[in-house]
Design a protein around this motif. Structure first.
Motif, PDB file in Angstrom:
ATOM      1  N   TRP A 109      12.806 -10.765  -4.701  1.00 24.78           N
ATOM      2  CA  TRP A 109      12.913  -9.344  -4.312  1.00 24.78           C
ATOM      3  C   TRP A 109      12.169  -8.454  -5.307  1.00 24.78           C
ATOM      4  N   ASN A 110      12.369  -8.735  -6.591  1.00 24.93           N
ATOM      5  CA  ASN A 110      11.695  -7.933  -7.614  1.00 24.93           C
ATOM      6  C   ASN A 110      10.179  -8.076  -7.526  1.00 24.93           C
ATOM      7  N   GLN A 111       9.709  -9.292  -7.268  1.00 22.86           N
ATOM      8  CA  GLN A 111       8.270  -9.507  -7.130  1.00 22.86           C
ATOM      9  C   GLN A 111       7.727  -8.790  -5.902  1.00 22.86           C
ATOM     10  N   TRP A 112       8.490  -8.836  -4.806  1.00 16.77           N
ATOM     11  CA  TRP A 112       8.058  -8.157  -3.582  1.00 16.77           C
ATOM     12  C   TRP A 112       7.947  -6.660  -3.810  1.00 16.77           C
ATOM     13  N   GLN A 113       8.977  -6.099  -4.468  1.00 15.80           N
ATOM     14  CA  GLN A 113       8.952  -4.675  -4.774  1.00 15.80           C
ATOM     15  C   GLN A 113       7.766  -4.327  -5.669  1.00 15.80           C
ATOM     16  N   SER A 114       7.507  -5.188  -6.629  1.00 21.42           N
ATOM     17  CA  SER A 114       6.383  -4.963  -7.545  1.00 21.42           C
ATOM     18  C   SER A 114       5.050  -5.015  -6.799  1.00 21.42           C
ATOM     19  N   ASN A 115       4.939  -5.941  -5.832  1.00 16.35           N
ATOM     20  CA  ASN A 115       3.708  -6.047  -5.050  1.00 16.35           C
ATOM     21  C   ASN A 115       3.488  -4.802  -4.198  1.00 16.35           C
ATOM     22  N   ILE A 116       4.581  -4.283  -3.623  1.00 21.05           N
ATOM     23  CA  ILE A 116       4.470  -3.060  -2.815  1.00 21.05           C
ATOM     24  C   ILE A 116       3.990  -1.900  -3.673  1.00 21.05           C
ATOM     25  N   GLU A 117       4.587  -1.763  -4.843  1.00 23.62           N
ATOM     26  CA  GLU A 117       4.192  -0.674  -5.736  1.00 23.62           C
ATOM     27  C   GLU A 117       2.738  -0.830  -6.157  1.00 23.62           C
ATOM     28  N   SER A 118       2.338  -2.059  -6.453  1.00 26.48           N
ATOM     29  CA  SER A 118       0.953  -2.307  -6.852  1.00 26.48           C
ATOM     30  C   SER A 118      -0.015  -1.989  -5.717  1.00 26.48           C
ATOM     31  N   THR A 119       0.361  -2.355  -4.484  1.00 29.78           N
ATOM     32  CA  THR A 119      -0.480  -2.070  -3.323  1.00 29.78           C
ATOM     33  C   THR A 119      -0.640  -0.573  -3.126  1.00 29.78           C
ATOM     34  N   GLN A 120       0.456   0.155  -3.234  1.00 26.97           N
ATOM     35  CA  GLN A 120       0.402   1.598  -3.057  1.00 26.97           C
ATOM     36  C   GLN A 120      -0.456   2.259  -4.127  1.00 26.97           C
ATOM     37  N   ILE A 121      -0.322   1.803  -5.355  1.00 26.58           N
ATOM     38  CA  ILE A 121      -1.114   2.371  -6.447  1.00 26.58           C
ATOM     39  C   ILE A 121      -2.595   2.096  -6.234  1.00 26.58           C
ATOM     40  N   ASN A 122      -2.924   0.854  -5.874  1.00 25.74           N
ATOM     41  CA  ASN A 122      -4.331   0.508  -5.640  1.00 25.74           C
ATOM     42  C   ASN A 122      -4.916   1.329  -4.498  1.00 25.74           C
ATOM     43  N   ALA A 123      -4.145   1.467  -3.417  1.00 23.68           N
ATOM     44  CA  ALA A 123      -4.615   2.244  -2.269  1.00 23.68           C
ATOM     45  C   ALA A 123      -4.800   3.711  -2.644  1.00 23.68           C
ATOM     46  N   SER A 124      -3.859   4.247  -3.417  1.00 25.29           N
ATOM     47  CA  SER A 124      -3.962   5.640  -3.840  1.00 25.29           C
ATOM     48  C   SER A 124      -5.200   5.862  -4.704  1.00 25.29           C
ATOM     49  N   ASN A 125      -5.476   4.918  -5.603  1.00 26.64           N
ATOM     50  CA  ASN A 125      -6.659   5.034  -6.463  1.00 26.64           C
ATOM     51  C   ASN A 125      -7.948   4.998  -5.641  1.00 26.64           C
ATOM     52  N   LEU A 126      -7.983   4.125  -4.646  1.00 20.39           N
ATOM     53  CA  LEU A 126      -9.165   4.059  -3.783  1.00 20.39           C
ATOM     54  C   LEU A 126      -9.337   5.346  -2.987  1.00 20.39           C
ATOM     55  N   TYR A 127      -8.227   5.895  -2.525  1.00 24.92           N
ATOM     56  CA  TYR A 127      -8.312   7.144  -1.775  1.00 24.92           C
ATOM     57  C   TYR A 127      -8.852   8.269  -2.653  1.00 24.92           C
ATOM     58  N   GLU A 128      -8.413   8.306  -3.902  1.00 32.44           N
ATOM     59  CA  GLU A 128      -8.940   9.305  -4.823  1.00 32.44           C
ATOM     60  C   GLU A 128     -10.445   9.122  -5.017  1.00 32.44           C
TER      61      GLU A 128
ATOM     62  N   MET B 223     -10.173  -2.405   4.873  1.00 35.84           N
ATOM     63  CA  MET B 223     -10.057  -3.856   4.968  1.00 35.84           C
ATOM     64  C   MET B 223      -8.789  -4.401   4.312  1.00 35.84           C
ATOM     65  N   ASN B 224      -8.338  -3.777   3.236  1.00 35.41           N
ATOM     66  CA  ASN B 224      -7.283  -4.390   2.431  1.00 35.41           C
ATOM     67  C   ASN B 224      -5.976  -3.597   2.358  1.00 35.41           C
ATOM     68  N   TYR B 225      -5.988  -2.362   2.846  1.00 39.89           N
ATOM     69  CA  TYR B 225      -4.786  -1.543   2.691  1.00 39.89           C
ATOM     70  C   TYR B 225      -4.460  -0.791   3.978  1.00 39.89           C
ATOM     71  N   GLU B 226      -4.701  -1.403   5.104  1.00 40.52           N
ATOM     72  CA  GLU B 226      -4.517  -0.749   6.396  1.00 40.52           C
ATOM     73  C   GLU B 226      -3.060  -0.396   6.662  1.00 40.52           C
ATOM     74  N   ASP B 227      -2.128  -1.087   5.998  1.00 39.33           N
ATOM     75  CA  ASP B 227      -0.713  -0.827   6.228  1.00 39.33           C
ATOM     76  C   ASP B 227      -0.187   0.360   5.412  1.00 39.33           C
ATOM     77  N   THR B 228      -1.036   0.968   4.592  1.00 37.34           N
ATOM     78  CA  THR B 228      -0.620   2.138   3.835  1.00 37.34           C
ATOM     79  C   THR B 228      -1.029   3.411   4.582  1.00 37.34           C
ATOM     80  N   VAL B 229      -0.660   4.563   4.043  1.00 38.81           N
ATOM     81  CA  VAL B 229      -0.987   5.835   4.705  1.00 38.81           C
ATOM     82  C   VAL B 229      -2.412   6.290   4.406  1.00 38.81           C
ATOM     83  N   TYR B 230      -3.091   5.620   3.516  1.00 36.74           N
ATOM     84  CA  TYR B 230      -4.352   6.153   3.006  1.00 36.74           C
ATOM     85  C   TYR B 230      -5.592   5.918   3.874  1.00 36.74           C
ATOM     86  N   PRO B 231      -5.713   4.794   4.593  1.00 31.61           N
ATOM     87  CA  PRO B 231      -6.953   4.588   5.355  1.00 31.61           C
ATOM     88  C   PRO B 231      -7.263   5.697   6.349  1.00 31.61           C
TER      89      PRO B 231
END
Length: 254
Positions: free
Chosen positions: A38-57, A80-88
Motif C-alpha cells: 500500500w505504501n509503495q502504491w501510494q508513493s508511486n501515485i505521488e511520484s506519477t502526479q509530480i512527474n506529470a505536473s513537472n511536464l505540464y509546467e 503517452m505516459n500520464y494519460e490517467d492524470t489531469v494534465y494531458p
C-alpha cells in the motif's frame, strides 16, 4: 496439582502452536506485505502526479515562449505516459493555443478533438468544444460548428455556445436561426454574464431581414446589455473562474 495443570497448559499451547503456528506467521507476513505494498502504491501515485505536473509546467513554459519543439516534446511525454492524470488535456488546450498562434489551425483543431475524444473532465471538454467551434469558424466551416454545438446548448456554456452557433448560422445565411441563437445567448447571459451583450445586440441588428430582432428581445435583456464601465471591465474573468472558458489551473490557451 497446580504444577501439573500448568504443564498441561504448556503442552496444549505447544500442540496448538505446532498445528497453527505456520498460519499465524503467514498471516503476519501477509499483513506486513499488504502495508508495504500500500505504501509503495501510494508513493508511486505521488511520484506519477509530480512527474506529470513537472511536464505540464514544461509545456506551459514552452508555450509561453512559443518554443514549439520543446512544448511538443513535453506534451507527447504527458500524452503517452500520464494519460490517467489531469494534465494531458490541460496540455492539449495549451498546445491548441500555440498552434493557432503559429498559424497551424488544423493542428489546433485536431488537438482539441483529442480532448473531446478522451472522455475525461467534463469542464475541460466544454472548454475544448468552445475553442474547437471558434477554430472551425476561422476555417470557414460553419456546418461543422452547427453539428458540434446544436445539441449542447444547456449548462454554464449556453451563452457562449449560442453566440458562436449564431455566428455559424449567419455564415450559412440562415438568419432566422442566427437571430434565435443570439436571443438565446442573451437570455442565458442574464444571470451570469459570460458574453458581451452589447456585441450580441449589434450582431442581431446587423442580420439581413431581421432588423427588428432586437425589438423582439425582452426589455430586461436589452437593459442588461448596457453594462457599466465596471461591469465591462469584469467581463474578462480571470483564468479558472466561473464563466471563463480557460482550464482550471495554470492558465492555458486563450
Amino acid at each position: 496439582m497446580n504444577d501439573q495443570s500448568e504443564k498441561e497448559q504448556i503442552e496444549e499451547i505447544r500442540a496448538w502452536w505446532t498445528e497453527n503456528g505456520r498460519y499465524v506467521i503467514a498471516g503476519v507476513l501477509l499483513g506486513v506485505g499488504a502495508i508495504v505494498g500500500w505504501n509503495q502504491w501510494q508513493s508511486n501515485i505521488e511520484s506519477t502526479q509530480i512527474n506529470a505536473s513537472n511536464l505540464y509546467e514544461e509545456v506551459m513554459t514552452s508555450v509561453g515562449n512559443e518554443n514549439l519543439e520543446a512544448a511538443e516534446a513535453a506534451a507527447h511525454d504527458l500524452y503517452m505516459n500520464y494519460e490517467d492524470t489531469v494534465y494531458p488535456n490541460q496540455a492539449r488546450l495549451a498546445m491548441a493555443h500555440l498552434y493557432m498562434n503559429l498559424g497551424r489551425d488544423q493542428d489546433a483543431a485536431d488537438t482539441l478533438r483529442d480532448v473531446l475524444a478522451s472522455g475525461q473532465n467534463e469542464e475541460l471538454q466544454m472548454v475544448a468544444r468552445m475553442r474547437l467551434a471558434q477554430v472551425l469558424l476561422y476555417q470557414d466551416k460553419p456546418a461543422e460548428v452547427i453539428e458540434l454545438l446544436a445539441d449542447r446548448l444547456d449548462g454554464g456554456f449556453a451563452a457562449r455556445y449560442n453566440e458562436v452557433l449564431g455566428d455559424a448560422y449567419a455564415a450559412e445565411g440562415r438568419y432566422d436561426e442566427a437571430a434565435a441563437a443570439y436571443q438565446a445567448a442573451l437570455a442565458a447571459s442574464r444571470n451570469l454574464r459570460t458574453i458581451d451583450n452589447n456585441l450580441i445586440l449589434l450582431k442581431l441588428n446587423d442580420l439581413p431581414e431581421t432588423g427588428d430582432a432586437a425589438a423582439e428581445t425582452p426589455d430586461d435583456t436589452a437593459a442588461e446589455a448596457q453594462p457599466s464601465a465596471a461591469e465591462n471591465a469584469g467581463d474578462a474573468a480571470p483564468e479558472g473562474q466561473a464563466g471563463d472558458d480557460s482550464p482550471p489551473e495554470n492558465g492555458g490557451e486563450r
